[in-house]
Design a protein around this motif. Structure first.
Motif, PDB file in Angstrom:
ATOM      1  N   THR A 187       0.831  -1.203   0.000  1.00 42.09           N
ATOM      2  CA  THR A 187       0.000   0.000   0.000  1.00 42.09           C
ATOM      3  C   THR A 187       0.865   1.252   0.000  1.00 42.09           C
ATOM      4  O   THR A 187       0.591   2.224  -0.719  1.00 42.09           O
ATOM      5  CB  THR A 187      -0.934   0.006   1.223  1.00 42.09           C
ATOM      6  OG1 THR A 187      -1.728  -1.186   1.202  1.00 42.09           O
ATOM      7  CG2 THR A 187      -1.850   1.220   1.214  1.00 42.09           C
ATOM      8  N   ALA A 188       1.939   1.236   0.822  1.00 44.51           N
ATOM      9  CA  ALA A 188       2.834   2.386   0.871  1.00 44.51           C
ATOM     10  C   ALA A 188       3.506   2.620  -0.482  1.00 44.51           C
ATOM     11  O   ALA A 188       3.676   3.771  -0.917  1.00 44.51           O
ATOM     12  CB  ALA A 188       3.890   2.169   1.951  1.00 44.51           C
ATOM     13  N   LEU A 189       3.887   1.533  -1.151  1.00 49.63           N
ATOM     14  CA  LEU A 189       4.501   1.662  -2.463  1.00 49.63           C
ATOM     15  C   LEU A 189       3.533   2.268  -3.466  1.00 49.63           C
ATOM     16  O   LEU A 189       3.883   3.179  -4.230  1.00 49.63           O
ATOM     17  CB  LEU A 189       4.970   0.289  -2.940  1.00 49.63           C
ATOM     18  CG  LEU A 189       5.590   0.228  -4.344  1.00 49.63           C
ATOM     19  CD1 LEU A 189       6.886   1.036  -4.391  1.00 49.63           C
ATOM     20  CD2 LEU A 189       5.855  -1.212  -4.752  1.00 49.63           C
ATOM     21  N   THR A 233       1.020   4.183  -2.887  1.00 48.31           N
ATOM     22  CA  THR A 233       0.767   5.584  -2.539  1.00 48.31           C
ATOM     23  C   THR A 233       1.808   6.493  -3.169  1.00 48.31           C
ATOM     24  O   THR A 233       1.501   7.621  -3.591  1.00 48.31           O
ATOM     25  CB  THR A 233       0.759   5.755  -1.007  1.00 48.31           C
ATOM     26  OG1 THR A 233      -0.254   4.914  -0.447  1.00 48.31           O
ATOM     27  CG2 THR A 233       0.488   7.196  -0.621  1.00 48.31           C
ATOM     28  N   GLN A 234       3.054   6.000  -3.258  1.00 49.32           N
ATOM     29  CA  GLN A 234       4.108   6.809  -3.870  1.00 49.32           C
ATOM     30  C   GLN A 234       4.000   6.842  -5.398  1.00 49.32           C
ATOM     31  O   GLN A 234       4.434   7.799  -6.031  1.00 49.32           O
ATOM     32  CB  GLN A 234       5.472   6.241  -3.495  1.00 49.32           C
ATOM     33  CG  GLN A 234       5.802   6.299  -2.014  1.00 49.32           C
ATOM     34  CD  GLN A 234       7.181   5.728  -1.731  1.00 49.32           C
ATOM     35  OE1 GLN A 234       8.187   6.168  -2.307  1.00 49.32           O
ATOM     36  NE2 GLN A 234       7.246   4.738  -0.860  1.00 49.32           N
ATOM     37  N   LEU A 235       3.434   5.803  -5.973  1.00 45.85           N
ATOM     38  CA  LEU A 235       3.437   5.680  -7.435  1.00 45.85           C
ATOM     39  C   LEU A 235       2.204   6.248  -8.116  1.00 45.85           C
ATOM     40  O   LEU A 235       2.273   6.714  -9.255  1.00 45.85           O
ATOM     41  CB  LEU A 235       3.565   4.195  -7.821  1.00 45.85           C
ATOM     42  CG  LEU A 235       4.854   3.482  -7.418  1.00 45.85           C
ATOM     43  CD1 LEU A 235       4.752   1.991  -7.747  1.00 45.85           C
ATOM     44  CD2 LEU A 235       6.058   4.105  -8.137  1.00 45.85           C
ATOM     45  N   ASP A 252      -1.072   8.470  -9.102  1.00 45.80           N
ATOM     46  CA  ASP A 252      -1.648   9.820  -9.072  1.00 45.80           C
ATOM     47  C   ASP A 252      -3.057   9.758  -9.640  1.00 45.80           C
ATOM     48  O   ASP A 252      -3.385   8.888 -10.459  1.00 45.80           O
ATOM     49  CB  ASP A 252      -0.795  10.806  -9.879  1.00 45.80           C
ATOM     50  CG  ASP A 252      -0.771  10.461 -11.359  1.00 45.80           C
ATOM     51  OD1 ASP A 252      -1.685  10.888 -12.086  1.00 45.80           O
ATOM     52  OD2 ASP A 252       0.166   9.741 -11.796  1.00 45.80           O
TER      53      ASP A 252
END
Length: 248
Positions: free
Chosen positions: A189-191, A193-195, A197
């Motif tokens: 999920t964290a990954l 969130t960074q990728l 848009d």
């Protein structure tokens, strides 16, 4: 009818139908012992650890002695897939829908318990007594519910594929997505969130914003599985209803 086709050696051995030969296999060594040893290695090390030499070493025999039972690594994998399968749920008096739910869940659970099966099972059609019993039971229930055999086979394939995909997801999210990936669902999920848009991936962005990917632990183990299974069972029920209407 023409003459019966000769069974492949490993298939004949799984069914106890191998022909008697003067050059018999090594006394004390059995296909069951070989597959048990291979499954222990696969469970501990993955399929990469399963070699004819490693199985022979675990059994304390020469590699060549295994070839009286399995002629190749492919034969060994075929036997392993069947040996790793437990007995399927028995239909008993369960309604068809309850049985299919139990059958699919049990299928997922034993695949998740032996993650290496997820690599080899799709490439190994069922030929052994255990895996064919799974197919037999689900076909019996589906045809008993009023579906044609061809429809029942397609449904069995769909439910099996769903069980395998769910087991794959469960296995990935309980460990790592891949060797270079984030750990577990939280890391994934964290990954994302960074990728992600909102312009390029509006659906994913909305799902992340809602917290859908970071739901409770049972998101992987039960709630999501039950949700998808319910959709499949609803579709099967609609097909059964249509068939009954067409016959009336």
């Amino acid at each position: 009818m023409g003459p019966e086709q000769e069974l492949p050696t490993v298939v004949a051995r799984m069914w106890g139908r191998e022909p008697v030969s003067r050059r018999g296999p090594r006394p004390g060594l059995t296909l069951e012992r070989i597959t048990d040893a291979a499954i222990e290695i696969a469970d501990a090390e993955g399929l990469a650890g399963v070699r004819m030499s490693s199985v022979a070493a675990r059994l304390g025999v020469s590699t060549m002695s295994l070839y009286g039972y399995v002629a190749s690594k492919d034969d060994l994998l075929t036997a392993m897939v069947d040996a790793a399968a437990p007995e399927p749920p028995e239909p008993g008096i369960l309604p068809w829908r309850e049985y299919l739910a139990a059958w699919t869940r049990a299928n997922r659970d034993f695949l998740a318990g032996h993650p290496w099966l997820l690599e080899v099972s799709p490439l190994t059609p069922p030929t052994g007594p255990h895996t064919l019993r799974w197919l037999d039971r689900v076909l019996t229930v589906l045809t008993g519910a009023g579906l044609a055999a061809a429809e029942a086979i397609n449904i069995a394939s769909t439910l099996s594929a769903y069980a395998a995909s769910s087991a794959t997801l469960q296995s990935a999210m309980s460990g790592t997505v891949d060797d270079a990936g984030p750990e577990g669902l939280a890391g994934y999920t964290a990954l994302l969130t960074q990728l992600i848009d909102a312009d390029g991936y509006p659906g994913l962005a909305a799902a992340l914003e809602s917290g859908a990917f970071g739901a409770a632990p049972d998101w992987i183990e039960d709630a999501d599985f039950t949700f998808g299974l319910t959709l499949l069972l609803d579709g099967i029920e609609a097909l059964i209803v249509r068939r009954k209407k067409a016959e009336s």
